[in-house]
Write an enzyme that holds these catalytic residues in place. Structure first.
Site, PDB file in Angstrom:
ATOM      1  N   LYS A  65       4.585  -6.020  -1.400  1.00 53.82           N
ATOM      2  CA  LYS A  65       4.315  -7.154  -0.497  1.00 53.82           C
ATOM      3  C   LYS A  65       5.612  -7.677   0.124  1.00 53.82           C
ATOM      4  O   LYS A  65       5.606  -8.148   1.257  1.00 53.82           O
ATOM      5  CB  LYS A  65       3.591  -8.288  -1.236  1.00 53.82           C
ATOM      6  CG  LYS A  65       2.207  -7.906  -1.729  1.00 53.82           C
ATOM      7  CD  LYS A  65       1.134  -8.535  -0.876  1.00 53.82           C
ATOM      8  CE  LYS A  65      -0.258  -8.370  -1.397  1.00 53.82           C
ATOM      9  NZ  LYS A  65      -1.019  -7.224  -1.213  1.00 53.82           N
ATOM     10  N   LYS A  72      -3.893   3.717  -0.809  1.00 47.98           N
ATOM     11  CA  LYS A  72      -5.144   3.034  -1.185  1.00 47.98           C
ATOM     12  C   LYS A  72      -5.709   2.261   0.012  1.00 47.98           C
ATOM     13  O   LYS A  72      -4.953   1.829   0.895  1.00 47.98           O
ATOM     14  CB  LYS A  72      -4.914   2.112  -2.383  1.00 47.98           C
ATOM     15  CG  LYS A  72      -4.207   0.842  -2.072  1.00 47.98           C
ATOM     16  CD  LYS A  72      -4.382  -0.192  -3.185  1.00 47.98           C
ATOM     17  CE  LYS A  72      -3.808  -1.495  -2.652  1.00 47.98           C
ATOM     18  NZ  LYS A  72      -3.943  -2.644  -3.434  1.00 47.98           N
ATOM     19  N   LYS A 108      -6.896  -4.180   2.908  1.00 48.82           N
ATOM     20  CA  LYS A 108      -7.324  -4.963   4.070  1.00 48.82           C
ATOM     21  C   LYS A 108      -6.163  -5.289   4.996  1.00 48.82           C
ATOM     22  O   LYS A 108      -6.369  -5.686   6.129  1.00 48.82           O
ATOM     23  CB  LYS A 108      -8.074  -6.226   3.636  1.00 48.82           C
ATOM     24  CG  LYS A 108      -7.349  -7.122   2.683  1.00 48.82           C
ATOM     25  CD  LYS A 108      -8.324  -8.146   2.091  1.00 48.82           C
ATOM     26  CE  LYS A 108      -7.884  -8.570   0.713  1.00 48.82           C
ATOM     27  NZ  LYS A 108      -8.911  -9.194  -0.070  1.00 48.82           N
TER      28      LYS A 108
END
Ligand code: AMP
Ligand code: TRP
Length: 325
Positions: A110, A192, A195
């Protein structure tokens, strides 16, 4: 068993979230005491729009309900409405080694993704997650593969607390689905499904039939033309077979037989149909719940009241053990 799990209300929950996490919850709620949380305090550690947050919370609740989570059986609530989560996170932060937090894969990913939004909240995210789990003295946590490392850290923190201050927390175990713990991206089956990626890479639970059709038909497939499950040689087709298998309860071997001699096009058309039919109740329920805000909010209020009772009782013990009373 007491079970806890949570999902961030970041909008556009996808079939990876559903197959990796929520689908397991439905079965678990039959025989266990389940607490399912909409973790808004986690959602604000990455860039977000304050005006969208309430909408996303109601959308996540609609997904829980549409998927079959029963508010009579399970506790469903919003994290920030039970203040003990933030309080316990602070206390657990004082026994969490910085070194452990720096190793966390999600923090690294992130921080790379949002280079100008690397905040202390994002770094401490796993401590808050440990607080979520331990506040309810949960024994098991059903999540997708990407969250395994965080649950392990929650175990480490539980052990450390018990050792330093006296035993009150069980050491929580991860429950991973046997199949579907990691649903891959439709455009890059080595990554993976997420969103935060390109919308084409991911099927949202509320996508229109047209969008589902388009995304599946253009999903990345592999060379060759046979429908065979082989993750190394055919990651694209294998991911689609996994999704098909989870939605129909047919094994991938059965599906290989069913599609023997057929091409990728036929297989994708069939999968698009399965997905469209499967997700139809989600779209319907979302529309219905959009007009029933009061009902949804009432479920969340009742859930928060039930959660608070457990949370306050744990905090009383924690404060005593830590010498705060
Ligand atoms: P998040 O959207 O990160 O809050 O994830 C909510 C839940 O969905 C967690 O239990 C994740 O492990 C799970 N999850 C997220 N992405 C995937 C995926 N691609 N495959 C399987 N599970 C997933
Ligand atoms: N970190 C989880 C995710 O990104 C969401 C989450 C927050 C969670 N608290 C939790 C999951 C507690 C399980 C238990 O998906």
């Amino acid at each position: 068993m007491r079970i806890f799990s949570g999902i961030r209300p970041t909008g556009g929950l996808h079939i990876g979230n559903y197959l990796g996490a929520i689908k397991q919850w439905i079965a678990l709620q039959e025989k266990n005491e389940c607490v399912f949380c909409i973790v808004d305090l986690h959602a604000i550690t990455t860039p977000y729009e304050p005006k969208e947050l309430q909408k996303n919370i109601l959308e996540a609740t609609a997904i829980y309900l549409a998927a079959g989570i029963d508010p009579e059986k399970s506790i469903i609530f919003v994290q920030s409405e039970v203040k003990e989560h933030a309080e316990l996170a602070w206390l657990l932060g004082t026994i969490t080694p910085m070194g452990e937090l720096s190793r966390m894969t999600q923090f690294k990913e992130k921080s790379k993704q949002h280079k100008d939004y690397i905040n202390a909240g994002l770094f401490n995210y796993p401590v808050l997650m440990a607080a979520d789990i331990l506040l309810y003295k949960s024994q098991a946590v059903p999540v997708g593969k990407d969250q395994e490392q965080h649950v392990e850290l929650a175990r480490t923190i539980a052990k450390k607390f018990n050792l330093n201050f006296g035993k009150i927390f069980p050491e929580p175990e991860t429950i991973l689905p046997k199949v579907g713990a990691k649903i891959m991206s439709l455009t890059d089956p080595k990554k993976k499904m997420s969103k935060s990626d390109d919308p084409k890479s991911c099927i949202s639970l509320f996508d229109s039939p047209e969008d589902i059709q388009k995304k599946i038909m253009s999903a990345e497939t592999d060379s060759g033309k046979e429908i065979i499950y082989n993750v190394t040689k055919k990651p694209g087709i294998s991911n689609l077979l996994t999704i098909y298998s989870l939605l129909t309860d047919k094994s991938t071997q059965e599906l290989e037989k069913q599609f023997k001699g057929k091409g990728y096009g036929d297989f994708k058309k069939a999968l698009a149909k399965v997905l469209i039919d499967y997700l139809e109740p989600f779209r319907r329920k979302q529309k219905e719940l959009q007009t029933r805000d009061v009902y949804v909010k009432d479920i969340l209020n009742k859930g928060a009241s039930r959660a608070r009772i457990i949370a306050q009782s744990t905090m009383q013990e924690v404060r005593e053990k830590m010498g705060l009373i």
